[in-house]
Structure formats: C-alpha cells, structure tokens
Design a protein around this motif. Structure first.
Motif, PDB file in Angstrom:
ATOM      1  N   ASN A 175      55.150  17.683  -2.718  1.00 12.57           N
ATOM      2  CA  ASN A 175      56.204  16.906  -2.060  1.00 12.57           C
ATOM      3  C   ASN A 175      56.701  15.775  -2.948  1.00 12.57           C
ATOM      4  O   ASN A 175      57.902  15.475  -2.981  1.00 12.57           O
ATOM      5  CB  ASN A 175      55.705  16.358  -0.717  1.00 12.57           C
ATOM      6  CG  ASN A 175      55.895  17.354   0.410  1.00 12.57           C
ATOM      7  OD1 ASN A 175      56.911  18.040   0.484  1.00 12.57           O
ATOM      8  ND2 ASN A 175      54.925  17.445   1.294  1.00 12.57           N
ATOM      9  N   ARG A 176      55.793  15.130  -3.682  1.00 12.76           N
ATOM     10  CA  ARG A 176      56.216  14.075  -4.612  1.00 12.76           C
ATOM     11  C   ARG A 176      57.078  14.657  -5.719  1.00 12.76           C
ATOM     12  O   ARG A 176      58.069  14.048  -6.133  1.00 12.76           O
ATOM     13  CB  ARG A 176      54.999  13.374  -5.210  1.00 12.76           C
ATOM     14  CG  ARG A 176      54.309  12.406  -4.254  1.00 12.76           C
ATOM     15  CD  ARG A 176      53.243  11.603  -4.975  1.00 12.76           C
ATOM     16  NE  ARG A 176      53.825  10.776  -6.009  1.00 12.76           N
ATOM     17  CZ  ARG A 176      53.103  10.108  -6.930  1.00 12.76           C
ATOM     18  NH1 ARG A 176      51.785  10.187  -6.906  1.00 12.76           N
ATOM     19  NH2 ARG A 176      53.693   9.379  -7.854  1.00 12.76           N
ATOM     20  N   ALA A 177      56.698  15.836  -6.207  1.00 13.49           N
ATOM     21  CA  ALA A 177      57.499  16.490  -7.245  1.00 13.49           C
ATOM     22  C   ALA A 177      58.884  16.834  -6.710  1.00 13.49           C
ATOM     23  O   ALA A 177      59.891  16.651  -7.400  1.00 13.49           O
ATOM     24  CB  ALA A 177      56.789  17.750  -7.735  1.00 13.49           C
ATOM     25  N   ALA A 178      58.944  17.339  -5.481  1.00 13.06           N
ATOM     26  CA  ALA A 178      60.237  17.678  -4.868  1.00 13.06           C
ATOM     27  C   ALA A 178      61.110  16.443  -4.717  1.00 13.06           C
ATOM     28  O   ALA A 178      62.321  16.479  -4.966  1.00 13.06           O
ATOM     29  CB  ALA A 178      60.002  18.336  -3.508  1.00 13.06           C
ATOM     30  N   ALA A 179      60.487  15.320  -4.312  1.00 10.00           N
ATOM     31  CA  ALA A 179      61.250  14.071  -4.152  1.00 10.00           C
ATOM     32  C   ALA A 179      61.762  13.566  -5.492  1.00 10.00           C
ATOM     33  O   ALA A 179      62.884  13.046  -5.590  1.00 10.00           O
ATOM     34  CB  ALA A 179      60.376  13.020  -3.477  1.00 10.00           C
ATOM     35  N   ALA A 180      60.951  13.719  -6.553  1.00 11.63           N
ATOM     36  CA  ALA A 180      61.335  13.228  -7.879  1.00 11.63           C
ATOM     37  C   ALA A 180      62.471  14.038  -8.491  1.00 11.63           C
ATOM     38  O   ALA A 180      63.193  13.552  -9.362  1.00 11.63           O
ATOM     39  CB  ALA A 180      60.126  13.261  -8.802  1.00 11.63           C
ATOM     40  N   LYS A 181      62.658  15.285  -8.037  1.00 13.76           N
ATOM     41  CA  LYS A 181      63.674  16.163  -8.612  1.00 13.76           C
ATOM     42  C   LYS A 181      65.050  16.021  -7.958  1.00 13.76           C
ATOM     43  O   LYS A 181      66.005  16.654  -8.400  1.00 13.76           O
ATOM     44  CB  LYS A 181      63.218  17.626  -8.491  1.00 13.76           C
ATOM     45  CG  LYS A 181      61.982  17.976  -9.294  1.00 13.76           C
ATOM     46  CD  LYS A 181      62.248  17.953 -10.783  1.00 13.76           C
ATOM     47  CE  LYS A 181      61.025  18.398 -11.563  1.00 13.76           C
ATOM     48  NZ  LYS A 181      61.273  18.395 -13.026  1.00 13.76           N
ATOM     49  N   VAL A 182      65.136  15.194  -6.920  1.00 16.47           N
ATOM     50  CA  VAL A 182      66.395  15.114  -6.172  1.00 16.47           C
ATOM     51  C   VAL A 182      67.568  14.772  -7.072  1.00 16.47           C
ATOM     52  O   VAL A 182      68.642  15.374  -6.973  1.00 16.47           O
ATOM     53  CB  VAL A 182      66.283  14.089  -5.020  1.00 16.47           C
ATOM     54  CG1 VAL A 182      67.649  13.801  -4.419  1.00 16.47           C
ATOM     55  CG2 VAL A 182      65.351  14.616  -3.938  1.00 16.47           C
ATOM     56  N   ARG A 183      67.408  13.803  -7.970  1.00 18.23           N
ATOM     57  CA  ARG A 183      68.520  13.352  -8.798  1.00 18.23           C
ATOM     58  C   ARG A 183      68.499  13.923 -10.205  1.00 18.23           C
ATOM     59  O   ARG A 183      69.365  13.606 -11.013  1.00 18.23           O
ATOM     60  CB  ARG A 183      68.531  11.826  -8.866  1.00 18.23           C
ATOM     61  CG  ARG A 183      68.805  11.184  -7.518  1.00 18.23           C
ATOM     62  CD  ARG A 183      69.005   9.689  -7.637  1.00 18.23           C
ATOM     63  NE  ARG A 183      70.235   9.382  -8.354  1.00 18.23           N
ATOM     64  CZ  ARG A 183      70.672   8.143  -8.583  1.00 18.23           C
ATOM     65  NH1 ARG A 183      69.978   7.124  -8.149  1.00 18.23           N
ATOM     66  NH2 ARG A 183      71.797   7.946  -9.237  1.00 18.23           N
ATOM     67  N   THR A 184      67.505  14.768 -10.513  1.00 19.05           N
ATOM     68  CA  THR A 184      67.443  15.328 -11.866  1.00 19.05           C
ATOM     69  C   THR A 184      67.579  16.849 -11.872  1.00 19.05           C
ATOM     70  O   THR A 184      68.334  17.401 -12.673  1.00 19.05           O
ATOM     71  CB  THR A 184      66.122  14.937 -12.542  1.00 19.05           C
ATOM     72  OG1 THR A 184      65.023  15.389 -11.734  1.00 19.05           O
ATOM     73  CG2 THR A 184      66.032  13.430 -12.715  1.00 19.05           C
ATOM     74  N   ASN A 185      66.853  17.523 -10.979  1.00 17.15           N
ATOM     75  CA  ASN A 185      66.914  18.985 -10.952  1.00 17.15           C
ATOM     76  C   ASN A 185      66.632  19.466  -9.527  1.00 17.15           C
ATOM     77  O   ASN A 185      65.512  19.878  -9.209  1.00 17.15           O
ATOM     78  CB  ASN A 185      65.898  19.584 -11.926  1.00 17.15           C
ATOM     79  CG  ASN A 185      66.136  21.067 -12.170  1.00 17.15           C
ATOM     80  OD1 ASN A 185      66.680  21.775 -11.317  1.00 17.15           O
ATOM     81  ND2 ASN A 185      65.739  21.550 -13.331  1.00 17.15           N
ATOM     82  N   PRO A 186      67.640  19.391  -8.631  1.00 16.61           N
ATOM     83  CA  PRO A 186      67.401  19.724  -7.219  1.00 16.61           C
ATOM     84  C   PRO A 186      66.964  21.165  -6.989  1.00 16.61           C
ATOM     85  O   PRO A 186      66.284  21.443  -6.007  1.00 16.61           O
ATOM     86  CB  PRO A 186      68.749  19.437  -6.556  1.00 16.61           C
ATOM     87  CG  PRO A 186      69.743  19.460  -7.667  1.00 16.61           C
ATOM     88  CD  PRO A 186      69.026  18.972  -8.877  1.00 16.61           C
TER      89      PRO A 186
END
Length: 552
Positions: free
Chosen positions: A58-69
């Motif tokens: 979930n943290r990885a998914a949140a971190a990808k929002v603005r870089t690689n959705p």
C-alpha cells in the motif's frame, strides 16, 4: 506562426504547467518524507507476515501516484487481494483508496470513483475520520476532472464539516485550499481568493507551513491568471520564503518554477534560468521524474525564447553566433524533456515540446529535422486529442451511469417512503380498533363488578335485619346464614375470575409508552387479546353461576 504568436503560445503553455500541481500538494506532501518503497524492497518482503507485506504494498502504491500510477495500480491490486484473503479491513480500505488515487491520475474516473466509494464505506465503518476526509478530497477531485464543480464542492464541504467538528486544523486548511482551487478552476477568482486567504489565516495560526506555502502560491496563480504579474510575483516570493523555512522541497521547487516564468515574461532570461535550474536540482534530489521532464522542457523553451527575442526568427542565417549556442541548448533540453515524457507516458506536454523543437531546428537552418519534429508534433497531437476524446467519451458514460444510479436511488427511496406511510396508517387504525375493543370490555367488567358490590351491600343489610329478629325467626336466620356463605363464596370466586384477566390488560397497557410501537403491536397486543378473551369467558361464567347456583 509568427514570432509573437509563438511566444504567446509558449507563455500559455508554461502557465498551464505551473498550475497543474496546485491542488494535490498538501495531501501529497505528507508522504514526501517517507522512505521510498522500491521494487527490490517489495520483492524482499515476500518472507514477511501478510500484514507487513500488505502495508508495504500500500505504501508503494501511494508513492507511485505522482510518478508511475500504472505501477501504483499493480501494487494496490496485490495489496487488495492479500488483504481480502486475510480479511484485514484496514488493508482492504487502504488498497481501495490507493487504487482510486492512481486511477484518478490515469483519468479512469468511473472505476476510480467506485474504488473510492468502497474505501469510504470501510473507513466510515471504522470511524477513521482522517481517511474519510482524504477520501472525500479524492472523490471531489474526480468530479473536478469531470467539470462537475457543484458535486465536487459537496465532497469538499463534507470534509470541511468533519474537520471542523473534530478541530483537525491541518485538514481544515487543506479543505480551504481545495475549495479555493475549485472556485479558481470554475473561473470565480474572487471566491477563490477568499478561500485561499482563509487558508493563509488558518495555516498561519496553526503553524502549518506546508499549507501556508500552497495557499500563498495559489493566490499568486490567481493573480497571474488575471494578468496581475506584480501581485503574483509578490505572493510567489512569500510562498517561496515560507517553503524554505520549513525545508518543503517540493513547494520550493514549484515556486522557483513560478518565479522562472515571471522573469521569463519580463525578458530577464538569466534570472529565469537561475530559478529553473535551482528547481531542477530539487526535483532530481526528490526523484520527481514528472517534474524533471516538464522543467527540462521549460528550460529548453526559455532558451528558445532567448534566442528569438531579437526578432530574427525566419531563417538560421539570421541567428548570430551567440544566439546559435543558446539555440543548441534549447534543442538539447527539449530532447531530454521528450525522452523523459515518453518514458513516463505523459502525452500532454509532448506535442508542445515537439513544436518548440521544430521551431528551434528551423531557426538553426536544419529544415530536415525541423520537418521530422513537426511530423512528430502532428502525430502526438493527434494521439493526445484521441486520448482526450476517449476520456470525454468515458466521462459522458460515467455521468450517464452516475445519473441513472442516482435516479434509481431516488425512485427506490420514494417507493420505500410510500410503503412506510401506508404501513403507518394501517398500524394506527389497528391500534385504534384494539384500544376501542379493550375499552368496551373494561366498561362491561366495571359494570358487573359494581353490580356485585351493590348486591353484597344489600345482603349485609338483610343479615343485619335477620340478626335483629333472631329470637323470633331463629330458623330463618340459620337459613339466611347458609345462603350468605354461598353468596360470599360465589362473589369471591367471580371477583377473582374477573380481576385476573383485567389485571393483565391494565398491566400491559401501563407499559405501552416504554416500548417501541412495533414491539408493542407484535409482542403485547396478542397478550391483551388473550386476556380480553379470558375476561369475556369469566363474565359469561359469572352470569352462568348466578343463574345456576341455588342460594335459596
């Protein structure tokens, strides 16, 4: 395109870029300081327990929002599957939320809204007000993208209501910024300024430097849009100062970009480039590829504008040697920007960068590359427009589905209300009938009881008279005593027979105010009916005994 038209289009493009991140910053900033979750970390977590692995995904998914959705969606789907398997509701809720956020970035508005609604239900069950507010923000963003500003404002104001009730000062500030940006997007600049100003007051009072920097920058954006560059520059400088005090790197970078555009408008290219390169270093430091790509394009565009400010833009032979070096830099930075934008799949900026590159090659005298770049501009422009049309079709379909669902809910609600109204009327009638019947039975019982007491008094009088004549009518007195004993026994028996069901009825009526009407009707009225029947039978027995018993 002449030089003036070209410069105007560039300025409009740069303004668009600087406004792209005006809404999401406050929420995103909360996650900027977290350690990045890399693919290798996710792979290495396979031996950990499910809860930890779900949290990492979930943290990885949140971190990808603005870089690689797209990768963010993959991580969120893995987290969702594992959380559902282990029945960990918090993990499920977080996964749905991250799915919605990543799909929102990819303009998949319909499924984004569905995922966010799923997350909201779970968060409401858990009474997690912090995430409820964040989910309202995201759902509001969906409707902003659909240009359904009234619906978006509903969600933002719902979030504001919760934040104010629980005195969540940071969330209040975020709400004010969202609502202000909503008015800015709809063209109501005065209301936008009102809410951004409230955000400034709130953030200043609570020491929320992140929200304060964003609010000041948004006020600057409004003034820039209105053409008041002096006020815009003043607010950008204030925002930059606050961001630097809090070491808020993303806000520092984005305000430097804004200042770069201001200086470029003034023709101060050196200062424009100085701010742009400072922002670029920060984007590289925090690993924001999207920011890097857009800023490299901005830098290339600034070099291009610098090379054309002397008015020579018809052919390469009119460009002085000093300008050729600047033009080469423009080409280099535009090519770097295009490489990154293609890698990220961000089609929005690519057509403009190719158009700028074509112009640069043309000024350089390299018409072959200018033609190739222009062809790429046409190709990507058509792709971007096709994608936009697909988004518009998806948007129209979503609006239709949303409206249809809303109408269905309204109809169901109306039918339910009608049914409940009819049931209430019937229940009231039944209640009146039961109470009326019970009242009649009670009156009959009271009448019989009073008649029996009158008879008892009469017998006592007779007994007294008989006692006075005891000497002369001793035998008669004895007979009367026997008669009285029989009568007392009969009265006692009959009184007990009548009072017992009567007591049950009055006892049941005494608790009617202490229970729900539906419970009273279902559980206690049947008991009253039985008691009423018992009372009726008792009365019949009294009459029968009175007739059949020989008391003479």
């Amino acid at each position: 395109m002449n030089c003036r038209q070209f410069i105007d289009s560039i300025v409009r493009y740069l303004l668009l870029l600087t406004l792209l991140f005006s809404v999401a910053d406050v929420v995103a900033q909360n996650n900027e300081g977290n350690e990045k979750i890399t693919d290798s970390v996710i792979k290495a977590s396979s031996h950990l327990n499910d809860t930890v692995r779900i949290a990492l995904l979930n943290r990885a998914a949140a971190a990808k929002v603005r870089t690689n959705p797209l990768e963010g969606i993959t991580y969120a789907e893995q987290a969702l599957a594992l959380a559902q398997k282990t029945k960990w509701n918090k993990g499920v809720a977080d996964a749905y939320y991250n799915l919605g956020k990543n799909k929102l970035v990819r303009a998949d508005y319909r499924t984004a809204l569905q995922d966010l609604e799923s997350a909201l239900k779970l968060e409401e069950s858990a009474k997690n007000s912090a995430r409820i507010i964040e989910t309202y923000f995201a759902m509001g963003d969906v409707f902003v993208k659909l240009s359904k500003y009234p619906t978006a404002s509903d969600y933002y104001f719902k979030a504001l209501k919760i934040a104010e009730q629980e005195k969540r000062t940071d969330d209040i500030a975020t709400c004010l910024i969202y609502i202000g940006d909503l008015f800015r997007a709809s063209g109501d600049y005065e209301k936008a300024l009102t809410y951004f100003s409230k955000g400034v007051e709130n953030c200043t009072a609570t020491g929320n430097n992140i929200g304060l920097a964003v609010s000041l920058r948004n006020i600057g954006n409004v003034y820039y849009t209105k053409g008041n560059t002096d006020k815009a520059e003043a607010y950008y400088n204030q925002a930059l100062s606050v961001a630097r005090q809090g070491n808020d790197k993303r806000n520092i970078a984005e305000n430097l970009v804004n200042m770069s555009i201001i200086y470029s408008d003034k023709g101060e290219n050196d200062r424009a480039l100085e701010n742009a390169f400072n922002a670029l270093n920060i984007y590289k430091e925090i690993g924001d590829k999207s920011g890097i790509g857009n800023l490299l394009g901005n830098i290339g565009t600034t070099y291009l504008l610098s090379a054309t400010r002397d008015g020579h833009s018809e052919s390469g032979k009119y460009i002085p040697a000093s300008k050729r070096a600047t033009l080469n830099k423009a080409i280099d930075y535009l090519q770097q920007a295009l490489t990154i934008e293609k890698e990220l799949g961000e089609l929005t900026a690519i057509p403009q960068f190719y158009e700028n590159l074509s112009e640069a090659y043309s000024l350089q005298g390299n018409y072959k590359k200018a033609f190739e770049a222009h062809s790429d501009f046409v190709t990507y422009k058509d792709s971007a427009e096709s994608l936009q049309r697909s988004k518009e079709i998806a948007t129209i379909n979503m609006e239709y589905e949303f409206t249809k669902q809303k109408d269905s809910i309204k109809m169901q609600k109306m039918l339910t209300e009608q049914r409940l109204s009819v049931e209430q009327i019937l229940r009231k009638r039944e209640k009146v009938y039961y109470i009326s019947g019970l009242v009649v039975l009670l009156l009959v019982a009271v009448f019989i009881f009073r008649s029996l007491r009158t008879q008892q008094k009469l017998n006592q009088t007779i007994t007294r008279l008989v006692a006075e004549q005891e000497l002369t009518i001793e035998q008669r007195t004895a007979d009367l005593r026997i008669t009285n004993e029989k009568l007392r026994a009969l009265i006692s028996f009959n009184a007990h027979q009548i009072r017992e069901p009567l007591t049950r009825i009055t006892g049941t009526l005494s608790i009617r105010e202490d229970v729900e009407p539906e419970e009273f009707m279902n559980d206690f009225v049947p008991l009253m009916e039985k008691a009423a029947k018992d009372l009726d039978n008792a009365i019949k027995d009294v009459l029968a005994n009175a007739q059949n018993n020989d008391i003479s």
